[in-house]
Design a protein around this motif. Structure first.
Motif, short mmCIF file in Angstrom:
data_model
loop_
_atom_site.label_atom_id
_atom_site.label_comp_id
_atom_site.label_asym_id
_atom_site.label_seq_id
_atom_site.Cartn_x
_atom_site.Cartn_y
_atom_site.Cartn_z
N TRP A 167 0.84 -1.19 0.00
CA TRP A 167 0.00 0.00 0.00
C TRP A 167 0.88 1.25 0.00
N GLN A 168 0.35 2.32 -0.54
CA GLN A 168 1.12 3.54 -0.73
C GLN A 168 0.80 4.55 0.36
N ALA A 169 1.83 5.01 1.06
CA ALA A 169 1.68 6.06 2.07
C ALA A 169 2.21 7.37 1.51
N ASP A 170 1.59 8.48 1.91
CA ASP A 170 2.01 9.79 1.41
C ASP A 170 3.42 10.13 1.83
N SER A 171 3.88 9.56 2.94
CA SER A 171 5.20 9.92 3.48
C SER A 171 6.35 9.13 2.88
N SER A 172 6.07 8.21 1.95
CA SER A 172 7.12 7.34 1.42
C SER A 172 7.10 7.34 -0.10
N PRO A 173 8.27 7.49 -0.75
CA PRO A 173 8.29 7.45 -2.22
C PRO A 173 7.95 6.08 -2.78
N LEU A 174 8.35 5.03 -2.09
CA LEU A 174 7.99 3.68 -2.48
C LEU A 174 6.90 3.17 -1.54
N PHE A 212 -5.72 -4.28 4.60
CA PHE A 212 -5.53 -3.04 5.35
C PHE A 212 -6.35 -1.93 4.74
N ASP A 213 -7.07 -1.21 5.58
CA ASP A 213 -7.85 -0.04 5.21
C ASP A 213 -7.01 1.19 5.54
N SER A 214 -6.38 1.78 4.51
CA SER A 214 -5.44 2.88 4.75
C SER A 214 -6.14 4.15 5.23
N GLN A 215 -7.41 4.36 4.87
CA GLN A 215 -8.13 5.54 5.34
C GLN A 215 -8.41 5.49 6.83
N SER A 232 -4.57 -2.07 14.20
CA SER A 232 -4.47 -0.71 13.66
C SER A 232 -3.01 -0.32 13.52
N LEU A 233 -2.81 0.81 12.81
CA LEU A 233 -1.47 1.36 12.60
C LEU A 233 -1.52 2.83 12.98
N ASP A 234 -0.67 3.26 13.93
CA ASP A 234 -0.70 4.66 14.37
C ASP A 234 0.23 5.53 13.53
N GLU A 235 0.31 6.80 13.87
CA GLU A 235 1.09 7.76 13.09
C GLU A 235 2.59 7.50 13.19
N GLN A 236 2.99 6.78 14.22
CA GLN A 236 4.41 6.41 14.36
C GLN A 236 4.73 5.07 13.69
N ARG A 237 3.78 4.58 12.90
CA ARG A 237 3.93 3.31 12.20
C ARG A 237 4.08 2.12 13.15
N ALA A 238 3.37 2.18 14.25
CA ALA A 238 3.36 1.07 15.21
C ALA A 238 2.05 0.31 15.08
#
Length: 323
Positions: A167-174, A212-215, A232-238
């Motif tokens: 899945w694609q995250a805004d914070s990562s180029p890949l 995974f539901d990225s929204q 779940s996945l938090d903002e710290q990627r935990a």
């Protein structure tokens, strides 16, 4: 309305007329019909049949994914495979629905299910098992160019990867990669850095399927157990487990969330496909078509659901039109 000869305005309702019965608090004329004249309730509709079935596979189908077709064409492509023929097959659903138009050779045999992520109009990434037993390989398609290989650190020892989700995250180029492992854990990989960001224990048995539901930053996984794990996945990627949802029968081979995030489908070892409301986990439908375990599922962007089975068939369903 004029009456038939020999009749009057009175009915059999204790000498009252229809108009008198109507004015005594009854909401509809149907309330005045004697019970013997009331039709019995209609039985529930039978379970739906597949919209069509693909039979070109020569072995059990263990992985499925829809992706966009050629530019300017409205029909999707369906990727399937990772059976004993060591190939991922590409089907064009506008070509008679039974022709394989391309294939990718695998470098290992195992239970790991791959993942596909669209990167452009005619480009996508494919994550699949690599050469080593614990390795994941990522290719750019359709050129089949290698992007990278991901291998856990020696001390981690999670076992073989069993299922993958790009899945694609805004914070990562890949893209990021979620991987379910043989030890029952789910790990989040940063593909750019080629390292694990987080890992959490979700099951006592190997993780057979996850999505995974990225929204909502919310995921779900299944195993041989009689329960789904929701995490779940938090903002710290935990990663963090939030709870479990009990099932009718043990053995979940795959789980898939529909792109509109309203439905969740599970593939069962009991030959059944089960459909739930994703937010509430309320059961909605049980689809019984296959004669062997259902190994994998895939939703298209238009809501079509494809299911691959040990009976070497792929069923395609149209369920609950998107709202």
């Amino acid at each position: 309305m004029p009456l038939a000869p020999g009749t009057s305005h009175t009915s059999d309702f204790a000498g009252r007329s229809w108009s008198e019965a109507w004015t005594e608090g009854r909401d509809t004329p149907g309330d005045c019909i004697p019970p013997s004249m009331v039709a019995p309730p209609s039985p529930p509709p039978p379970p739906p049949d597949p919209q069509f079935v693909l039979r070109g596979s020569r072995s059990a189908v263990h992985a499925l994914h829809f992706c966009g077709g050629a530019q300017g064409q409205g029909h999707p492509l369906l990727l399937s495979g990772q059976g004993r023929d060591l190939r991922v097959h590409v089907w064009d659903l506008a070509e008679g629905r039974n022709a394989i138009v391309d294939s990718v050779c695998l470098e290992s045999v195992g239970f790991c299910r791959g993942s596909v992520l669209a990167c452009g109009p005619q480009r996508w990434m494919l994550a699949m098992p690599g050469k080593g037993g614990d390795e994941v390989q990522i290719l750019e398609m359709p050129s089949k160019t290698s992007v990278c290989s991901l291998k856990p650190e020696a001390e981690a020892r999670p076992g073989m990867p069993m299922c993958l989700q790009l899945w694609q995250a805004d914070s990562s180029p890949l893209p990021l990669l979620l991987a379910g492992y043989e030890d029952g854990s789910v790990a989040l990989w940063d593909v750019s850095a080629r390292k694990v960001c987080s890992r959490v224990a979700c099951h006592e048995e190997p993780v057979m399927g996850l999505d995974f539901d990225s929204q909502k930053a919310r995921g779900v996984s299944g195993s041989a157990e009689k329960a789904l794990a929701v995490w779940s996945l938090d903002e710290q990627r935990a990663l963090q487990v939030h709870g479990t949802h009990q099932l009718t029968n043990p053995g979940v081979a795959d789980v898939r969330i529909r792109p509109d995030r309203r439905l969740l489908a599970t593939a069962g070892w009991d030959h059944r496909i089960r459909v739930f409301h994703w937010r509430t986990m309320k059961p909605l439908a049980v689809l019984a078509f296959h004669s062997a375990a259902v190994h994998c599922l895939a939703f298209a962007t238009d809501g079509l659901l494809a299911a691959g089975s040990g009976d070497q068939r792929i069923s395609v369903w149209s369920l609950y039109p998107r709202m």
